[in-house]
Design an enzyme around this catalytic site. Structure first.
Site, PDB file in Angstrom:
ATOM      1  N   SER A  47     -15.969 -28.389 -15.938  1.00  0.00           N
ATOM      2  CA  SER A  47     -16.874 -27.245 -15.769  1.00  0.00           C
ATOM      3  C   SER A  47     -18.340 -27.614 -15.605  1.00  0.00           C
ATOM      4  O   SER A  47     -19.149 -26.752 -15.248  1.00  0.00           O
ATOM      5  CB  SER A  47     -16.727 -26.286 -16.956  1.00  0.00           C
ATOM      6  OG  SER A  47     -15.545 -25.543 -16.858  1.00  0.00           O
ATOM      7  N   LYS A 103     -19.938 -26.774 -12.368  1.00  0.00           N
ATOM      8  CA  LYS A 103     -20.449 -25.442 -12.088  1.00  0.00           C
ATOM      9  C   LYS A 103     -21.976 -25.442 -11.941  1.00  0.00           C
ATOM     10  O   LYS A 103     -22.541 -24.621 -11.209  1.00  0.00           O
ATOM     11  CB  LYS A 103     -20.028 -24.475 -13.192  1.00  0.00           C
ATOM     12  CG  LYS A 103     -18.517 -24.267 -13.278  1.00  0.00           C
ATOM     13  CD  LYS A 103     -18.115 -23.518 -14.542  1.00  0.00           C
ATOM     14  CE  LYS A 103     -16.605 -23.350 -14.627  1.00  0.00           C
ATOM     15  NZ  LYS A 103     -16.164 -22.772 -15.913  1.00  0.00           N
ATOM     16  N   TYR A 113     -13.161 -25.199  -5.690  1.00  0.00           N
ATOM     17  CA  TYR A 113     -13.417 -25.160  -7.137  1.00  0.00           C
ATOM     18  C   TYR A 113     -12.646 -26.278  -7.840  1.00  0.00           C
ATOM     19  O   TYR A 113     -13.200 -27.006  -8.667  1.00  0.00           O
ATOM     20  CB  TYR A 113     -13.023 -23.788  -7.669  1.00  0.00           C
ATOM     21  CG  TYR A 113     -13.088 -23.661  -9.162  1.00  0.00           C
ATOM     22  CD1 TYR A 113     -14.299 -23.436  -9.817  1.00  0.00           C
ATOM     23  CD2 TYR A 113     -11.937 -23.761  -9.948  1.00  0.00           C
ATOM     24  CE1 TYR A 113     -14.358 -23.309 -11.201  1.00  0.00           C
ATOM     25  CE2 TYR A 113     -11.987 -23.631 -11.320  1.00  0.00           C
ATOM     26  CZ  TYR A 113     -13.199 -23.413 -11.941  1.00  0.00           C
ATOM     27  OH  TYR A 113     -13.249 -23.303 -13.305  1.00  0.00           O
ATOM     28  N   TYR A 144     -19.661 -22.104 -23.329  1.00  0.00           N
ATOM     29  CA  TYR A 144     -18.647 -21.068 -23.448  1.00  0.00           C
ATOM     30  C   TYR A 144     -19.006 -20.076 -24.564  1.00  0.00           C
ATOM     31  O   TYR A 144     -20.166 -19.687 -24.687  1.00  0.00           O
ATOM     32  CB  TYR A 144     -17.257 -21.700 -23.676  1.00  0.00           C
ATOM     33  CG  TYR A 144     -16.903 -22.790 -22.703  1.00  0.00           C
ATOM     34  CD1 TYR A 144     -16.966 -22.583 -21.332  1.00  0.00           C
ATOM     35  CD2 TYR A 144     -16.494 -24.055 -23.138  1.00  0.00           C
ATOM     36  CE1 TYR A 144     -16.633 -23.577 -20.431  1.00  0.00           C
ATOM     37  CE2 TYR A 144     -16.158 -25.065 -22.244  1.00  0.00           C
ATOM     38  CZ  TYR A 144     -16.228 -24.823 -20.901  1.00  0.00           C
ATOM     39  OH  TYR A 144     -15.911 -25.808 -20.006  1.00  0.00           O
ATOM     40  N   VAL A 160     -14.066 -29.268 -20.150  1.00  0.00           N
ATOM     41  CA  VAL A 160     -12.891 -29.565 -20.957  1.00  0.00           C
ATOM     42  C   VAL A 160     -12.388 -30.992 -20.751  1.00  0.00           C
ATOM     43  O   VAL A 160     -11.466 -31.422 -21.440  1.00  0.00           O
ATOM     44  CB  VAL A 160     -11.751 -28.548 -20.709  1.00  0.00           C
ATOM     45  CG1 VAL A 160     -12.178 -27.168 -21.156  1.00  0.00           C
ATOM     46  CG2 VAL A 160     -11.303 -28.555 -19.257  1.00  0.00           C
TER      47      VAL A 160
END
Length: 324
Positions: A81, A84, A205, A257, A275
């Protein structure tokens, strides 16, 4: 004593030996948690389940090129992530702030990173670009504009690491098990929000999440963000300072998160986790900090890295609201 400056007023005095000691203490704090068997590796992506939960590394990178290392900072793992942030940087560079945030919000969700509850029941737009729904929406803005190779090259530039590659095993694992992310893409499409084909969007993605990086790579990315989007060694501007301020603000409020609020209070550094066990930080020294520990807490963040950062931030006064 080293006197660091960066394109503005002097930042202040930093004793490198003292910094190394603090990083060593933070590293030992993280190892203590791992020795107690706390945390577990992500297993919903089969390739990530192979990681050794005892692995741990911290890299600090300063604008004069100094590296502070604990553990194997060159060991490769998947960015997950943290990619991102790279996608958001490309979108801002391409479309600008107003256009990007017509398609995704900038609010903390308070939910797990892959939750669709609020997307389905409260708002058609994803809450922010650092949860899965928001990142998939951002990917839909990019997939028809850029090839994966172009995105990969920008990732290499931002991380100051020309050796970043696609981890094919992780990508295959993501592709084979990523049905929840496909469901998010189709939900966005059903709401008239997604801007490109769902399969193409999710494929980009998955590939960006499967980039192979190191703690040193993440420290490089953090340093570029800490330097307002400039590579401090080549002096090349990669992202406009205003876009960097936007990125760091969203990292601060949404980057870990549904633990982002507590992390903001306890650590107070703009950061993004993944993760795969990575955490990338843009500290105000300016300094980039990259950490890797694949054993995760209940929120999906590296448990050893969070503990280490609590110590490092406190001892070096890196919290954005510290007076020093």
């Amino acid at each position: 004593m080293h006197y660091y400056t960066y394109n503005r007023d002097p930042i202040g005095f930093i004793d490198k030996a003292a910094m190394e000691q603090v990083f060593r203490e933070g590293y030992e704090n993280g190892l203590d948690i791992l020795e107690r068997g706390e945390g577990k590796v992500a297993d919903y992506i089969p390739a990530l389940a192979k990681a050794d939960p005892k692995d741990f590394a911290i890299c600090g990178m300063l604008i004069n090129g100094d590296i502070i290392a604990q553990g194997d900072i060159d060991r490769r793992f998947s960015i997950q992530s943290i990619s991102k942030v790279i996608n958001l940087a490309v979108a801002l560079r391409t479309y600008g702030v107003d256009e990007v945030f017509r398609h995704v919000m900038m609010e903390p969700s308070g939910d797990e990173f892959n939750s669709i509850i609020k997307l389905d029941t409260k708002n058609s737009l994803p809450f922010n670009p650092l949860i899965n729904a928001g990142a998939i929406e951002v990917a839909s803005m990019l997939v028809e504009k850029y090839t994966f190779e172009e995105m990969l090259q920008f990732a290499r530039e931002l991380c100051m690491d020309p050796s970043i590659e696609l981890d094919e095993e992780v990508y295959r694992s993501e592709f084979e098990t990523g049905n929840r992310n496909r469901a998010i893409a189709y939900l966005l499409q059903s709401k008239g929000v997604l801007l490109a084909d769902p399969q193409k969007t999710v494929d980009l993605y998955f590939k960006m999440c499967s980039l192979s990086v190191s703690a040193k790579s993440l420290a490089g990315l953090g340093l570029v963000l800490a330097c307002d989007g400039m590579n401090p060694f080549s002096r090349e501007s990669l992202i406009r300072p205003g876009y960097v301020r936007c990125i760091k603000s969203i990292m601060f409020t949404c980057g870990l998160y549904d633990y982002s609020g507590e992390f903001g209070v306890d650590v107070g550094i703009p950061a993004k986790s993944g993760v795969g066990g990575g955490i990338m930080c843009a500290a105000r020294v300016p300094m980039g900090i990259g950490l890797w520990g694949p054993a995760l807490d209940e929120h999906g963040n590296s448990i050893a890295s969070v503990r280490a950062l609590e110590h490092i931030s406190h001892r070096l006064h890196l919290h954005v609201f510290d007076y020093r």
